[in-house]
Design a protein around this motif. Sequence first.
Motif: not given
Length: 1826
Positions: A1776-1792
């Motif tokens: 989690q610390t290493r991926l903190r700077d990622r700019c991405e959607s917090p959505q867990l599941l993919m939109d089927t």
Amino acid sequence: MAASELYTKFARVWIPDAEEVWKSAELSKDYKNGDTSLQLLLEDRTNIEYKLDPKTKNLPYLRNPDILVGENDLTALSYLHEPAVLHNLKVRFIDSKLIYTYCGIVLVAINPYEMLPIYGTDIINAYSGQNMGDMDPHIFAVAEEAYKQMARDERNQSIIVSGESGAGKTVSAKYAMRYFATVSGSATEANIEEKVLASNPIMEAIGNAKTTRNDNSSRFGKYIEIGFDNRYRITGANMRTYLLEKSRVVFQADDERNYHIFYQLCASSHLPEFKSLKLSNANDFLYTRQGGSPVIDGVDDSKELCTTRNAFTLLGINDSNQMGLFQVLAAILHLGNVEIKDKDADSCLIPPNNRHLTAFCELVGVTYQDMAQWLSHKKLKTATETYIKPLPRLQATNARDALSKHIYAKLFNWIVEHVNKALIASVKQHSFIGVLDIYGFETFEVNSFEQFCINYANEKLQQQFNMHVFKLEQEEYMREQIPWTLIDFYDNQPCINLIEAKMGVLDLLDEECKMPKGSDDSWAQKLYNTHLKTCSLFEKPRMSNRAFIIQHFADKVEYQCEGFLEKNKDTVNEEQINVLKASKQKFDLLVELFQDEGKASSPTGQAPGTGGRTRLSIKPDKSRQSSSREHKMTVGCQFRNSLQMLMETLNATTPHYVRCIKPNDFKLAFSFDPKRAVQQLRACGVLETIRISAAGFPSRWTYQEFFSRYRVLMKQKDVLPDKKLTCRNVLEKLVQDQDKYQFGKTKIFFRAGQVAYLEKLRADKLRAACIRIQKTIRCWLARKRYLRQRSAAITIQRFTRGYQARCLAKFMRRTQAATIIQKYQRMYVERKRYRQKQAAALAMQTILRAYMARQKYQALLREHKAVIIQKHVRGWLARCWYKRCLHAIVYLQCCIRRMRAKRELKKLKIEARSVEHFKKLNKGMENKIMQLQRKIDEQNKDNRSISERLLSLESSYAAESERMRGELGRLRGAEEEAKSKAIQVSSLLEELEKLRRELSVTQQEKKTIEDWAQTYRDEMEKMVSELKDQNGLLKKDKDDLNRMIQEQSQQMTEKMTRAIAEETQQLETDLNEERSRYQNLLTEHLRLEEKYDDLKEEIALSSNVSKPGHRRTDSTHSSNESEYTYNSEYTELEEGSRAGDEVIRGIDTSLTLKLQKRLTELEQEKQSLRDELENKEEQFQRARARDDAEFKKARGAELEYESLKRQELESENKKLKRDLGEMRQSLLGDAAAGTGAPGSPAYKVLLDQLNAACEELEVRKEEVLILRSQLVSQKEAMHHKDEKETMTEPSVYADVSKLKDTDELKQAYIGLKDTNRLLEHQLQTQRRSYDNEVEVLRGELQNVKEENNRQQQLLAQNLQLPPEARIEASLQHEITRLTNENLDLMEQLEKQDRTIRKLKKQLKVYSKRIGEMGAGQTEGQTSPGQMVEEPIHPVNIPRREKDFQGMLEYKKEDELKLVKNLILELKPRGVAVNLIPGLPAYILFMCLRHADYVNDDQKVRTLLTSTINTIKKILKKRGDDFETVSFWLANTCRFLHCLKQYSGDEAFMKHNTSRQNEHCLSNFDLAEYRQVISDLAIQIYQQLIKCMENILQPMIVSAMLEHETIQGVSGVKPTGLRKRTSSIADEGTYTLDSILRQLNAFHSTMCQHGTDPELIKQVVRQQFYIIGAVTLNNLLLRKDMCSWSKGMQIRYNVSQLEEWLRDKGLMTCGAKETLEPLIQAAQLLQVKKKTDEDAEAICFMCHALTTAQIVKILNLYTPVNEFEERVSITFIRTIQTRLRDRCESPQLLMDTKMIYPVTFPFNPSSLALETIQIPSSLNLGFLTRV
């Protein structure tokens, strides 16, 4: 099984602990029967001795194997006991961040005190339709199970949510209702599901408050029934509430709040509409400041009030009622601030003009005097008289608080009643699901009446829960046909009887309330006397006579009797109620609240006292006397009755249980307190469920699962074809005690602990096998290592001996060589030493002699200088003496001459005074004057000569004086210099002496300096060497820097490349988003039209039935009719209405009016949609016009810039011409240089050619100017034409306003549409021509720029050449340039000629056609076909038989037959197999070509409209058939390609043959229809994707996750009560082969139908995205699937899909990239997850997964075998610390549901239209080939 077999060394157990409740330990010594203690090793490596209980000899609980820890279902644990349950919950909650866990039929929910992203719509869709055991535990799974059982079993359901305050009951109930509202939808148009959800903020505002345990604690119980119709859509809801905590209105403990609504009003008091409430800060009111915590962190009360008001509005409570509510609530706050003062000991008073009482009276509409009177007095009645008694201050305060509580309770009930009215079902309710949100078991330090009622309700619910669990267990055993015995479980019926039976606690309480002088103490004594000796569950505290203890199912609770009677009576002053009933409030809300209010006096009928009473002379009313004997029902009785009704409702439904657990008392996120958790687990019945399960056979395996899991324990001979018999034989061998298991019909039942024993045997067997494998491998490795080492040793010896021999020979050679070298070396050293000495001696002699010579020279030089100094000094002294003598002589002469002059002057003065002298002087004056005159003349002559001489002398004197001044200055300088030299001589002499002294010192220091110089030289040499080294290092650093610079430059290049690629990708993404947005809008438009069609069909069906009613037909697909079909729809609607007039007359009038009203609403809605569409189009047109204006402005600036550039180029051209002319003149002038030089005949020929080229250039330039002027004039003409056409539009609209008749309006509207279409077509044509012209001008500008650059480069090159070569190069370049310009101009001229010929040809055709039309008109009315055919009939008959034009002719009346045979009745399978692909599209286009050929626009329009509508109809009819949808997708695309290929646009004609170009459409531009057909193709594509998704969806999870493609890799773990789908391939289950076969079927079908290859790639890409997204989503929601072996299965399955892509040649379609998230998830399951390097590798590898997905997979990772390890929390936090700077959607599941935007790349056909043959099977014989 003996204990000695289980309690062996290294076995792990649980022992009690004061802090952690249970602590894990490990046996350090085997247990033997008879031992009194166990030797244990704790986790902190501490050894302890655990004493066994000497009485019971009970051993500590055994710990489950690690692979069973963290299971989704607690019943899957082999050892079922309290520590196992607690540890499993803790591991899931702390380590895996999972808050939900199953415990049999119970869902245990632990409050995380943190918002989790697991409640979104995507999660709801993921759980919808799934079995409860197939997904991870979730509140949505319970809701889905209830919804599914309601639909399947036709039985009502209930979800019972219970727990402590702050455990999350309200939130769980809210999410359950949200799930029902999302998945079921609404049966009506009233959006009832939104109203159900809107009731939550209202009930939270008026019924929830902040407590020390919860910021949003529900202070009442509620049961919500959500009603469903026979299609299981929400129809309405109903709410029942229980036991509102009214005391909170007037009192709050520390750090608590009143109900939220009060603080929301105070926070919004600044709003204008609330000024009349006279509210202020919450701290200003007694009822809201007692807790000292008016603000909740993170909650904005003013915003919450907005939410509450919106919810009121949605539920139909209008603004006036809302203001009435707020007035009553504000009045309660003001009432609490009314100050009551002591008057004396028995009475009190309210000061006059009390501000808050005044505000209260204004708000509720009562008089100040009446309210003040009855707040401090009460009325007492006797049999004959009525008295008014003053109240003491304390009683008056209590009466005031009682009134406040009573008003709030009435208001609460009123709101609940109106909410229920808003949620009432408008249609008949078929079934319902109830959600019970009720308080859990409570025990505090001080427990009162509220806790008693709460625990009483929990006793009833626990009894119902126990009976249900027992019933399910019994049904399971009977279903499996195994013998079962009565399981002993705790029955709390005695406790319930103690509370509610006759002479129970409640009965005695009600009886005491009826007593005139009843009190809490007397009631307590009655309890002691009645139950203390008769009931073991009732106890008396030792130190109190006003309390009692009841042994509940969860714990003992001590209740304080104080306040029980008062709270049970719930009395309020009747006169205060009467005052409120007389309210004159503006909104009449208060009167409505108390309109059903009965007599509110005490039910005791207490007689009045004697002190402080005032007697009234009012006779009592008899009716009131009779009513006084009737007592209202007590609170306890009401609660008992409502609880009984609730239990009856729950018993009539199928219950589902949710137990909410509060992990800690400090509201810390993901913090687990074992003590608090165990208390709640005991209280909520979870442990009782475990105990009931453990008493029977808790572990249950199917025979297939048992065989798969424990196949390793079987020998080959034990495996029989019958797996059931195999399992029976093996189990009888493994477990000797047959009471430990039972064989059912489909399952094997095990006692507690048997699965752990089998797991131990399995692990031992696997461990022994591993040891054997390791032994064999290690032996093989050791032998292999030994042989390799032996061979290496022999090789080393051989090489070593050879090396030693070579070394000896080498040593001998080196010794001899060394001797020779030493000889020469010594000789060289001696010679060198001698030469060094010789050179040193010579150097010393040279230096010494030079030094002596320099000394001698210096001495001579000093002597010579001394002589010179003496000479100058002596001369200076002599000059000085001479000057002094001369000065003295001159001075003396002056003195003497002065003395003589004085004497002469004195004598002359005396003579001048005497007369005689004067006369003497005048004597002979005239003579003297004459003489003087002569003398003057002579003197004048002399003067002139003298003046001349004087002038010459003056000039000579000036020169001499100037020279003398210079000489004097020089002498003075010499004098000064001599003086200074004299001074210097003395100083020099002194300096000379000093130098002599220093010379000796210098000579002494010389030697020292020479020594220092030698030392310095050595140091410098050393420093030089060091500097050289540093220089080398610096060079190395320089090289490194250069390399780094190169690398950085390379990196920058790569970065720029990457940035460009990213920008390109971003542009592509934006384009795809725009396409997706457009296609989504198109889908929404289709959905609205589908809704419109459904309503139209509903109206039609309602019109055709004989009885009134409302029937709705399901419609999966709807027609998406274009704007060109409105006319036909309108006429069809009119015809349908005329045909149905007679039927409608027979229908009921009310139904007719309702349908007419509904039809009017639909028409209004349709009209509003049309208006909105027109507004959007107008906005688009305005935006386009604005863009065009901006573009024209920019184009004007660009043209100005081009004109400037052209002027510059022309000026440069003129300059070059002038230079060229000068060059010619110079060349002609030098003609005599020779024959080969300029001026020779050859050169003149070249010059003549150049002149001719220049003349040709001028001619071409004039032609270009003429062409440009023609283009400008054409543009202006088109512009005027456009303005003229736009000016005609208002006239059309003006004419429409004059029309009266409906038919005329319709015809005008059609004409207007045609006019608009024509104008749009002309506008598009003009825009295309304008764009082409702009492109041409830009190309010309670019060519001019390139030519200019070329000229400049050539000029720069020529300047570097010699003059002759420069001239030749310039001429050569000029000739080349002029030749190129001539060629370009010739090409343009040829193009113009071709255009002119084409226009002439078209003009001839049009003139011929006009003549034919004129001839046809004179002959009479004939068809257009006859007009064309008759004049050319004799000529074209023989050609038609030989050469077809690729057209099909049909009659107008055959159009319906054409559409029916070619589209409606066509079977795709037969066409695809037997005929060419796309045949219907070719046939339709050939018919369209003929309609275009005969210039029949009506025929073109009707054919295209019929085709589009019929395709939509066939899709609506057979939209679920993949072959049909694929067939018409292929044909629609082919039809679209034909419209493009034969449109006549050059962009689409590049690949046509000459014959195909002749077949282009000649009369109509169908660009608009191309867009409509493209939209139709998009609709068909989306329907195809949905069809494929419906087919693939059931296969994906089973094939990709559950099925074991590689058999034996993953073992099946025990799954508990809620069984998952088995991963073993049974009949009917899907495998990966099923998906591959289906994909093959899809691909072959599309290929047979002739679908475009690019379109097939897009379809395959969408297929693979669905597979990857569904698989990954299920993986993220299933803990049992997150293991190493499952990762291997997934990677193998993905590799098979990639192999399929490779076989089909589709690797470049992007389908593989859609599987990248799934591939990375599988890799994440398989990689190491321990060190920081592993974390770095995971972060680099999983770039396609979001941080939430990575963390979720790591949290869900579950070992299947003991050899695997869990992922540590530290490692997850590192990720989690290493991926903190990622700019991405917090959505867990993919939109089927996401569909990639589809494009239809142009794919021309090489098939010639004239070669197409129509088969007879299509029944199209009425078509004629042309």
